[in-house]
Design a protein around this motif. Structure first.
Motif, PDB file in Angstrom:
ATOM      1  N   THR B  44      11.746  22.986  26.852  1.00 57.27           N
ATOM      2  CA  THR B  44      12.734  22.557  27.979  1.00 57.27           C
ATOM      3  C   THR B  44      13.984  22.104  27.268  1.00 57.27           C
ATOM      4  O   THR B  44      15.153  22.565  27.530  1.00 57.27           O
ATOM      5  CB  THR B  44      12.460  21.554  28.847  1.00 57.27           C
ATOM      6  OG1 THR B  44      11.430  21.984  29.521  1.00 57.27           O
ATOM      7  CG2 THR B  44      13.542  20.979  29.883  1.00 57.27           C
ATOM      8  N   GLN B  86      13.181  22.632  35.532  1.00 58.33           N
ATOM      9  CA  GLN B  86      11.888  22.295  35.597  1.00 58.33           C
ATOM     10  C   GLN B  86      11.358  21.333  36.581  1.00 58.33           C
ATOM     11  O   GLN B  86      10.555  21.739  37.360  1.00 58.33           O
ATOM     12  CB  GLN B  86      11.190  21.818  34.444  1.00 58.33           C
ATOM     13  CG  GLN B  86       9.907  21.453  34.340  1.00 58.33           C
ATOM     14  CD  GLN B  86       9.374  21.068  32.769  1.00 58.33           C
ATOM     15  OE1 GLN B  86       9.925  20.723  31.882  1.00 58.33           O
ATOM     16  NE2 GLN B  86       7.932  20.667  32.575  1.00 58.33           N
ATOM     17  N   ASP B 177      12.382  27.980  34.016  1.00 64.47           N
ATOM     18  CA  ASP B 177      11.701  26.987  33.656  1.00 64.47           C
ATOM     19  C   ASP B 177      10.534  26.558  34.230  1.00 64.47           C
ATOM     20  O   ASP B 177      10.596  25.948  35.452  1.00 64.47           O
ATOM     21  CB  ASP B 177      12.524  25.697  33.392  1.00 64.47           C
ATOM     22  CG  ASP B 177      11.880  24.618  32.321  1.00 64.47           C
ATOM     23  OD1 ASP B 177      10.604  24.791  32.165  1.00 64.47           O
ATOM     24  OD2 ASP B 177      12.451  23.723  31.695  1.00 64.47           O
ATOM     25  N   GLU B 178       9.256  27.176  34.091  1.00 60.17           N
ATOM     26  CA  GLU B 178       8.313  26.805  34.741  1.00 60.17           C
ATOM     27  C   GLU B 178       8.268  27.446  36.142  1.00 60.17           C
ATOM     28  O   GLU B 178       8.072  26.286  37.409  1.00 60.17           O
ATOM     29  CB  GLU B 178       7.494  25.423  34.674  1.00 60.17           C
ATOM     30  CG  GLU B 178       7.345  25.187  33.246  1.00 60.17           C
ATOM     31  CD  GLU B 178       6.323  23.955  33.241  1.00 60.17           C
ATOM     32  OE1 GLU B 178       5.437  23.717  34.062  1.00 60.17           O
ATOM     33  OE2 GLU B 178       6.246  23.182  32.094  1.00 60.17           O
TER      34      GLU B 178
ATOM     35  N   GLY C 139       8.139  17.420  30.802  1.00 55.61           N
ATOM     36  CA  GLY C 139       7.626  17.614  32.135  1.00 55.61           C
ATOM     37  C   GLY C 139       5.930  17.057  31.893  1.00 55.61           C
ATOM     38  O   GLY C 139       5.399  16.322  32.779  1.00 55.61           O
TER      39      GLY C 139
HETATM   40 MG   LIG Z   1       9.541  21.173  29.919  1.00 57.72          MG
END
Ligand SMILES: [Mg+2]
Ligand SMILES: Nc1ncnc2c1ncn2[C@@H]1O[C@H](COP(=O)(O)OP(=O)(O)OP(=O)(O)O)[C@@H](O)[C@H]1O
Ligand SMILES: Nc1ncnc2c1ncn2[C@@H]1O[C@H](COP(=O)(O)OP(=O)(O)OP(=O)(O)O)[C@@H](O)[C@H]1O
Ligand SMILES: [Mg+2]
Lengths: 474, 261, 237, 382, 414
Positions: B44, B86, B177-178, C139
């Motif tokens: 990220t 994300q 992002d994801e 995350g």
């Molecule tokens: Mg990330």
């Protein structure tokens, strides 16, 4: 064409809308009759007179709100609203100039609330020093529209002729907007409450400067204030005379400022509405929601924030100038921090981000302050002097301690009203649609949002045009 | 062919922590590539460096041969790079339609004068872009009404709005992002197809961060693996999948590691 | 008696009717999984149990006691832990402080330290990041912290909302291993997972939610072999 | 492991802020002082009273610094209250200045009721003041709790500006309510604190000659209370917020209320406690302010309130040590501007510009440190 | 609700105030109507104490002196307005006032900044205003028929202070402080001007809005060590300053204008007023030790309101008395009917040798008292109880500067 319209009309009437129309008209008529009846000399001595007459006027203005909400055609609403604002109110105002004064002050604050609403409501930037721009506009004209400029610049060319007023109105807008940008530039990187404190500081800085700039050069005459400030020319007086309307100058000026303020408000509403429904307004909302994401969408934060500041400031600048001319006299006491807070209260009481809300908020707060609370305390004062006795307690009001005299507690009542208002209707009187939904949810109350209808699938052109870049394959 | 994006020895530190360490990365136009790596590997952060949210401590980032370093995020977007986040960052109190229109910010040409006087130019543009927004909504397969507030949508739908919003700027390069986090297998498959269509139908180059191997292996033409901020492997999905370092650090051996004693 | 029982629960967000009469039971020592599409109401079910949102109708019973109208902290005090959706770690607190918050109801300092050592064995990465602020974690690290924080509580019943989201594959495996082990040590678990495949592997029983209603229930085995479930949630065609 | 952590937390919470404070105060005094001296030397010329500018500055500099610090400590104490409430609810409690004012009134009523003779022994006077402070703390603390219950709690979850307006309402209400009560009880709404010569006396700190100029440094006995009290408050608050379970809960509630509830935290209780602490601090400060200034009325809170709020922001709102530093910076700047602006500009700009000066510095500092002196950029996670 | 007709019973009595002066308890004949007198002053906010004192003075005057008019068949009422010390509120009130035909006169305001714009409205409607407190020259220098004042002018009072300091106290150096209000800065500037003209040296001239912390200012003053400190402002701010200054060892003589004339000053500053060089103030109101009328006023005021009068209370009393007298005469002239506002305004302007409690008042052509008396008073005790015993050290009778076109032009009137 006309025939078609007439047909629509007839349909509307048949749809039962005419009932609403009759209702609204009846309400306006009732308010008018009440005000007319109150005008009889004998009633002035009545104990309840001050309060009831204040309420009657509020009720009369309330008819505008009624019209706004009534399910009537836009044209009908427009006609009704305009006839109240342009005909009935001036008519009443000529008989009682106090009403015009109230209406004009309402207008001044409404325009300021509209401006602040752009900054706080649209872009989400908490500005606690908004009154600074008002001061800038006011002093701009006060200095050049009086002999003050002579003192400051050592000439004798001033005051400018009344005709210059209109040129300066544009200048005030420009200068205030420019001041907004000046303030905005250093505070771009600040967020939330940091911005709030800097704007607060800025507001104070402007006030202190104005309060002190009688030396080294005497630009603002310090706390002594500037007077008399030139008023715009009564250019239409001959025409009115020709029409057989003869009014004395004070009344004419009262009317004049009233209409001038109306024009500026009309302009402000138009501007705010158009901006709101464009990429500009959406960018502001996006900034309010999430600065970082907004930036990632390609929104230049600095520029958009500056735009919000400048637009908001320009309204205040124009109003400051009108205020200076209307008052004849200005000094720094009109530009304190409490004034900024007052406008903020109007915006939030009305409904943050909502254009009609800002106007209603300004109206409610101003009328409350100038009329209703005053009416209440005058009424209690009368009761006291009339030696009325509270029935059950057998307490003569004349022995009511002077320490508790109602006139002294207008702010207390205002404070309680503010708290109650926030608790009972936190979304404001006329909430913006978006905010309303957000709140209904946060507070667990239900309120169905009105959604716009989508175009049906078939109406849409099918393909997405592909950009030039062709996919590369190994 | 010239590189669309090129990272040269890019480094980013947070205090003592080196989140991205001397990473080189090149990307030709029209590709779909993935970046994978353990949690906290710096993926990220790499996106944040490209989009101007962070400034690299060292190194150079070139897009179409021109440097991106020092540009603000909005300027990067204007150059043609869009992204999704994300942790979804939609404008929650705006409708789906408004979110997408905000995504088109860089494409509006109407001046304030046009807006104030509602010139044909303003109206035409507004109508056109709204229509395009509706097409985008359809394109990403959103089921929700365009007038629903974004925050009221379920998670998966929100992801789609994010993609639509990123597409709205007509980017040349999109950073995802994801995008399938929080989606069930069916939705994941849908999104995978969508990503492929981005490239095939719209010609947009894609960089993807993903933890779902099914997605990564299914669509990427090349995979870059980061670990502790460093690039530890790069190559075709097959090569990467067999790389022992990648298995060790990221994929696992398919058996539970005896973490709990 | 069931540890947890929902009887005809209806929950609203404003005017949105999110749960339309949910009833199910969780027996002591079970792992029960809720699966369903996006927006089916899985997270809402968990939030209703832990008191974050209020059921407008129906009842939530914990050990037979009605907890429908208790505030969240009292429900927590009765041994219900909740790993919320979207991590929700405290961004300004350090990792250590976040973990301490997890053990807020525990007064015994030594016990807190012991539990902390335990979670570090599962997530060694957290120990490396001990004094970093939660908000700056990646995350996945945040996800680890969210789970670890709930483990600090040692709840009797653990509600987990998508614990595997955003985790690297290695970690996903170990998370499910943790779930199994916790369960073996006696924790009852209600698990919401998009990764239905894994969820059905660890769970004893499962319920399938669709638009606020339970449409299917059965043992994990049965569900895993149900063709509808396979098509919709296991990605098999 | 555990021990190391808790020790370091204690160290972080108690020692570090004090060290930070001292270092900061020393540095800022030295910096500002030398700037003034250099300017005076550069623009040296005769000023009033038969002195040159430089001589004037040398004579007064130490005293101006001390006075600036004292007022800074007062601002700092009020700022702590703002910061507390801001910390948990993320909103500016505009009514804090009125909570402070109520504290001052409770204090004065207690002192007057005690009727300690003005020549009483020092110990007795101090006991009286302590009692007044305690009374102010209790009264203001409870008041703050009531205000929260009535005017803020029903607004939880509403947009941020809504409680702000409600706070303004509370502010208006409290001002006039105190006026009504005091008016009824005493027939006047202002009160004077009893004056004690022992406390008024100036304690000479030093007296020396620099460059032929006699320099006097003295401090008034009663302001020593203020300094001690503010240091105690700073340490105490830092300890509570950063090193205790309660403090952690407070911060957790501040950041994410539902999740804090999921940890077993009774959110309402924590918010109540926060208001209690913040209010009590405000009350204590109010009493000390009254003792120092002598006369109070229901509107005394307003100006110090704004200054303190500015100080809180300057230091990085939500940060306790920051609030303290912000207050001191503001106080010292004001002191210097008030004493020197006039002489430096030959009377063109006088003490009345001191607020502008302070605000200008505020804007300047925020331009370079957008989150205040000690505020931290919140890690921007994208 | 009860019917609103006024009860024909005796008017509300002022409990302790009636016995000696004008006999009010005459049986009222049939009521011909109501005559109202409005006050405008800040009743809320930071200046409420002064504003209230003003209103109370007027109230006392009406209660004590309304007899003659009631005897002519009119009810007399006081209508107090709160101008909040804000110009826009004051103007709005003014508009409301002029639109009530029963209001025949206004007593007010406290702040010149409010009085000036509001009186423009009074002027437009011929409504007479008598100001008890506005000392700004431009109040009357505009030359409006409707605008009068019973107080002195800043330009005179400041000069009186300066002359007293230079000639009587024989000081050569002064430090001047003011409160940045129209009033305070006004007197302070005139003090400075005169003091310098006389040959004195002004060591510093500072305005401050500060109300609590005067440390920086005091340190600067100590360094230049003036012989006298002139404070242009009101007692509430000055008292705190005096106290802090003495505590820090400033020994200069304190001097101030009539804004200092309140026992509250002694309550705040206490012995600071009599230690060091002591404290003097100038006033346009006679000290109670000299005038019986003033003494009685203070007693009545205390009896009715339970506290000492504020500065300007006595002036408000006199202003109201003048207005009542004028109305009475105007009624008589109108043959027992309600007079026009213009007639009242003319009667007020014609006031001659009115025996007030603050002195004898005759208005000149612009509405200033001709030959106002100015008193210099020495504070003799730090005890507030003894405020009334303050010692009169000098009486000056001074006329305002002659009314020239230049003065008028300086106020922007052509
Ligand atoms: Mg990330
Ligand atoms: N602002 C910051 N301050 C301090 N550390 C940071 C900051 N941002 C990121 N980090 C650290 O840098 C490392 C890389 O973070 P990054 O978010 O890039 O990881 P990631 O590869 O995206 O991981 P995930 O798959 O879990 O999302 C992490 O260890 C994180 O804690
Ligand atoms: N805060 C909210 N406000 C309004 N509506 C909400 C809110 N949270 C959820 N909803 C709605 O409630 C319904 C159920 O949502 P919920 O989050 O429980 O679904 P879910 O099954 O957990 O989905 P996902 O797999 O996406 O997490 C959805 O339609 C969603 O849009
Ligand atoms: Mg969910």
């Amino acid at each position: 064409m006309i025939g078609a319209k007439a047909k629509v009309w007839i349909e509307r009437v048949q749809n039962g809308r005419s009932l609403y129309l009759v209702g609204v008209l009846a309400y306006i008529l009732a308010a008018l009759l009440l005000m007319n009846w109150l005008n009889r000399p004998g009633l002035r001595d009545a104990v309840w007179y001050p309060l009831v007459s204040a309420l009657a006027f509020a009720a009369f203005l309330g008819s505008l709100l009624l019209i706004y909400y009534a399910p009537l055609a836009g044209l009908v609403k427009g006609i009704l609203g305009l006839s109240i604002l342009l005909v009935l109110l001036p008519f009443l105002g000529v008989r009682n100039t106090f009403l015009l004064e109230v209406a004009t002050q309402v207008g001044i604050f409404a325009a300021m609330a509209l401006g602040l609403n752009i900054v706080v409501g649209f872009a989400g930037l908490l500005d606690l020093g908004y009154v600074a721009f008002y001061a800038v506009g006011a002093y701009l004209w006060a200095i050049f529209g009086s002999h003050q400029a002579n003192i400051a610049f050592g000439t004798n060319r001033f005051p400018l002729e009344p005709e210059w007023f209109f040129l300066f109105l544009f200048l005030a807008v420009g200068v205030a907007a420019f001041t907004g940008i000046l303030l905005g530039l250093p505070v771009l990187r600040l967020r939330g409450d940091y911005l709030a404190i800097v704007t607060l500081a800025f507001g104070e800085v402007i006030r202190v400067i104005v309060n002190n700039l009688d030396k080294p050069i005497n630009l603002t005459n310090g706390p002594q204030g500037i007077r008399p400030v030139q008023r715009p020319p009564l250019f239409f007086k001959p025409w009115l005379n020709a029409l057989g309307i003869r009014l004395d100058d004070p009344t004419l000026y009262a009317l004049y400022f009233y209409f001038l303020v109306l024009v500026v408000i009309g302009f402000a509403i138009w501007l705010a509405r158009r901006l709101e429904n464009s990429w500009v307004g959406r960018a502001w909302t996006a900034i309010r929601e999430d600065e970082l994401a907004a930036q990632a969408m390609g929104i230049p934060l600095v520029r958009m924030k500056l735009a919000a500041f400048a637009t908001g400031a320009s309204f205040a600048g124009a109003m400051g100038m009108i205020f200076a001319a209307k008052q004849y006299f200005i000094n720094p006491e009109s530009f304190t921090f409490m004034e900024s807070i007052g406008v903020l209260v109007m915006v939030i009481v009305g409904g943050m981000g909502s254009i009609p809300g800002a106007i209603v908020g300004a109206t409610v707060v101003t009328i409350l302050n100038l009329q209703i609370l005053k009416g209440l305390s005058l009424m209690l004062n009368k009761l006291r002097q009339a030696g009325v006795v509270i029935p059950i307690l057998n307490f003569p009001l004349s022995q009511w301690p002077t320490q508790l005299e109602p006139a002294k507690y207008e702010r207390l009542v205002f404070g309680i009203l503010l708290i109650l208002m926030m608790i009972l209707r936190p979304q404001g009187i006329i909430p913006e649609r978006r905010h309303r939904m957000e709140l209904a949810e946060a507070l667990g109350r239900e309120e169905a949002p009105e959604l716009e209808r989508l175009p049906a699938e078939e109406e849409l052109p099918p393909v997405i045009p592909a950009p030039e870049v062709k996919p590369a394959r190994d | 062919m010239a590189n669309l994006l090129e990272l040269r020895k890019v480094t980013k530190r947070f205090g003592g922590l080196v989140a991205v360490n001397q990473v080189d990365f090149t990307l030709e136009p029209g590709r779909i590539v993935s970046i994978i790596g353990p949690n906290g590997a710096g993926k990220t952060t790499l996106f944040n460096l490209i989009t101007g949210i962070y400034k690299p401590d060292e190194g150079e980032i070139l897009f179409e041969g021109r440097s991106l370093v020092g540009l603000r995020p909005d300027q990067v977007t204007a150059r043609g790079i869009s992204r999704t986040f994300q942790n979804i960052r939609l404008f929650g109190n705006m409708t789906v339609m408004e979110n997408i229109l905000v995504g088109m910010h860089t494409r509006f040409r109407a001046s304030p004068v046009d807006i104030l006087f509602q010139t044909p130019r303003f109206r035409g543009e507004e109508r056109e872009l709204r229509e395009e927004a509706l097409r985008l909504i359809r394109f990403v397969g959103l089921r929700a009404s365009p007038d629903e507030l974004a925050k009221n949508l379920p998670y998966g739908e929100q992801r789609k709005v994010e993609i639509a919003r990123a597409l709205a700027a007509r980017p040349k390069l999109i950073l995802l992002d994801e995008p399938t986090a929080g989606m069930n297998p069916q939705e994941t498959a849908e999104t995978t197809r969508l990503i492929r269509r981005l490239r095939d139908e719209l010609g947009i180059t894609v960089i993807l961060i993903e933890h779902q191997m099914r997605v990564v292996m299914g669509i990427s033409e090349r995979v870059t693996v980061l670990d502790y901020g460093e690039k530890i492997a790069e190559g075709s999905p097959e090569e990467v999948r067999r790389n022992p370092r990648v298995i060790e650090a990221y994929l696992g051996r398919g058996v539970a590691i005896g973490a709990i004693a | 008696m069931a540890v947890l029982e929902l009887i005809d629960v209806h929950t609203y967000y404003g005017h949105i009717h999110a749960l339309k009469g949910i009833s199910f039971k969780v027996e002591p020592g079970e792992i029960v999984t809720l699966i369903g599409a996006n927006g089916a109401g899985k997270s809402t079910t968990l939030r209703t149990i832990s008191g974050l949102v209020r059921a407008r109708h129906g009842r939530v019973l914990l050990d037979g006691e009605d907890i429908t109208h208790l505030p969240p902290h009292e429900i927590v005090a009765r041994g219900v832990g909740h790993v919320p959706e979207g991590r929700r770690i405290f961004p300004q607190l350090t990792v250590w402080e976040n973990l301490e918050m997890g053990a807020y109801t525990v007064k015994d300092r030594r016990e807190v330290a012991r539990r902390m050592e335990f979670v570090f064995t599962i997530f060694p990465r957290l120990k490396e990041r001990l004094h970093q602020r939660g908000g700056t974690l990646s995350g996945g690290e945040q996800q680890m912290l969210a789970i670890a924080r709930a483990l600090m509580m040692r709840p009797r019943i653990l509600l987990m909302d998508e614990p595997s989201m955003g985790l690297a594959p290695v970690l996903v495996e170990s998370i499910f291993e943790v779930i199994r082990q916790l369960n073996q040590q006696g924790t009852t678990i209600l698990l919401v997972e998009q990764n239905a495949h894994m969820a059905l592997q660890v769970a004893h029983r499962g319920y399938v939610l669709e638009t606020g209603r339970i449409v299917l229930e059965g043992t994990a085995q049965e569900l895993a072999h149900n063709p509808q479930v396979q098509a919709a949630y296991l990605g098999m065609h | 492991m555990r021990k190391a952590i808790s020790q370091s937390v204690l160290y972080q919470a108690l020692v570090v802020p004090l060290i930070q404070l001292f270092v900061f105060v020393a540095i800022s005094l030295v910096v500002i002082g030398s700037v003034v001296l250099i300017l005076a030397a550069l623009f040296n010329r005769p000023v009033a009273g038969g002195m040159t500018l430089l001589q004037f500055v040398i004579r007064t500099l130490p005293q101006v610094a001390i006075d600036g610090l004292v007022i800074g400590f007062l601002y700092a104490m009020i700022a702590l209250g703002y910061t507390m409430v801001y910390g948990v609810l993320q909103f500016i409690n505009f009514a804090h200045s009125e909570i402070f004012m109520v504290g001052a009134f409770i204090g004065v009523e207690l002192m007057l009721a005690l009727a300690i003779p003005s020549t009483a022994p020092l110990m007795l006077i101090m006991a009286g003041i302590l009692l007044a402070v305690a009374g102010g703390m209790i009264g203001s603390g409870l008041l703050a709790v009531v205000v929260e219950r009535v005017a803020y709690r029903p607004l939880r979850g509403a947009p941020r500006l809504v409680p702000l307006i409600s706070a303004i309402g509370v502010s208006f209400f409290l001002q006039d309510a105190v006026r009504a009560i005091e008016g009824l009880l005493n027939n006047a709404f202002y009160r004077n604190y009893p004056s004690f010569p022992v406390l008024n006396q100036q304690i000479p700190l030093a007296s020396f000659t620099v460059a032929g100029q006699p320099v006097q440094m003295q401090i008034q006995a009663k302001v020593i209370f203020i300094i001690i009290a503010s240091l105690v408050m700073l340490s105490g608050l830092n300890f509570v917020v950063n090193a205790t379970r309660l403090g952690r809960a407070i911060r957790a509630v501040a950041q994410d209320r539902p999740t804090a509830a999921l940890m077993g935290v009774d959110v309402d209780r924590i918010i109540m406690l926060t208001f209690l602490i913040g209010g009590a601090l405000g009350g204590a400060t109010g009493v000390l302010f009254g003792v120092r200034v002598g006369r109070i009325d229901p509107y005394v809170g307003f100006i110090p309130g704004i200054k303190a709020f500015t100080a809180a922001v300057l230091g990085g709102i939500g940060n306790i040590t920051g609030a303290m530093l912000g207050g001191i910076v503001l106080g010292v700047l004001e002191g210097f501007a008030g004493a020197y602006l006039s002489q430096f500009t030959g009377g063109a700009f006088g003490a009345e510009y001191k607020d502008i000066f302070a605000f200008a510095i505020l804007i300047l500092i925020l331009m370079f440190r957008p989150t205040g002196l000690l505020g931290e950029m919140v890690g921007q996670r994208a | 609700a009860a019917p609103a007709t006024p009860t024909p019973t005796a008017p509300p009595a002022a409990p302790a105030a009636t016995p000696t002066t004008a006999p009010t308890e005459t049986p009222a004949p049939a009521v011909k109507g109501t005559i109202k007198i409005a006050t405008q002053s800040p009743l809320s906010g930071g200046q409420a104490a002064l504003g209230e004192g003003l209103k109370n003075g007027a109230q006392l005057a009406i209660e004590q002196l309304k007899g003659p008019i009631e005897a002519l068949g009119f009810k007399v009422e006081l209508v107090p307005f709160d101008d909040q010390a804000k110009p826009d509120v004051g103007v709005a009130n003014a508009k409301q006032i002029v639109n009530d035909p029963d209001i025949l006169a206004v007593v007010g305001h406290l702040n010149s900044g409010v009085a000036i714009p509001s009186s423009e409205t009074y002027k437009d409607f011929d409504l007479v205003m008598v100001s008890p407190a506005n000392t700004n020259p431009c109040i009357t220098d505009r030359g409006y028929l409707t605008v009068n004042r019973v107080c002195g002018r800043d330009d005179v009072q400041g000069a009186v202070g300066a002359e007293f300091a230079f000639n009587e106290l024989k000081v050569k150096t002064a430090f001047v402080i003011h409160d940045k209000t129209t009033y305070g800065q006004g007197v302070a500037e005139f003090f400075r001007k005169r003091f310098e003209e006389l040959g004195g040296k002004v060591l510093g001239f500072e305005g401050t809005e500060e109300k609590a912390n005067f440390d920086p200012l005091i340190t600067a003053i100590q360094a230049v060590n003036p012989e006298v400190i002139y404070f242009g402002g009101i007692y509430d701010q000055a008292g705190v300053f005096f106290k802090q200054a003495r505590e820090k060892g400033v020994n200069a003589i304190f001097l101030g204008p009539d804004g200092m004339d309140s026992s509250e000053l002694a309550k705040i500053a206490g012995d600071a007023l009599v230690t060091g060089g002591g404290m003097y103030y100038t006033s346009v109101a006679a000290p109670p030790t000299v005038y019986e009328g003033a003494k009685k006023f203070i007693e009545d005021y205390k009896a009715k309101f339970g506290k000492d009068p504020e500065p300007f209370s006595a002036q408000a009393y006199d202003a109201t008395a003048i207005v009542l007298k004028a109305i009475e005469e105007a009624i008589k002239e109108a043959g027992g009917n309600k007079p026009t506002r213009k007639a009242v305004a003319e009667k007020v302007r014609a006031t001659k040798d009115f025996q007030g409690i603050t002195g004898v008042i005759t208005f000149d052509e612009r509405g200033d008292p001709v030959k106002a008396k100015y008193f210099v008073i020495k504070v003799i005790s730090g005890n507030p109880e003894d405020w009334g015993k303050n010692q009169l050290v000098k009486t000056l009778e001074l006329a305002p500067p002659p009314f020239t076109p230049e003065l008028k032009a300086a106020c922007g009137v052509k």
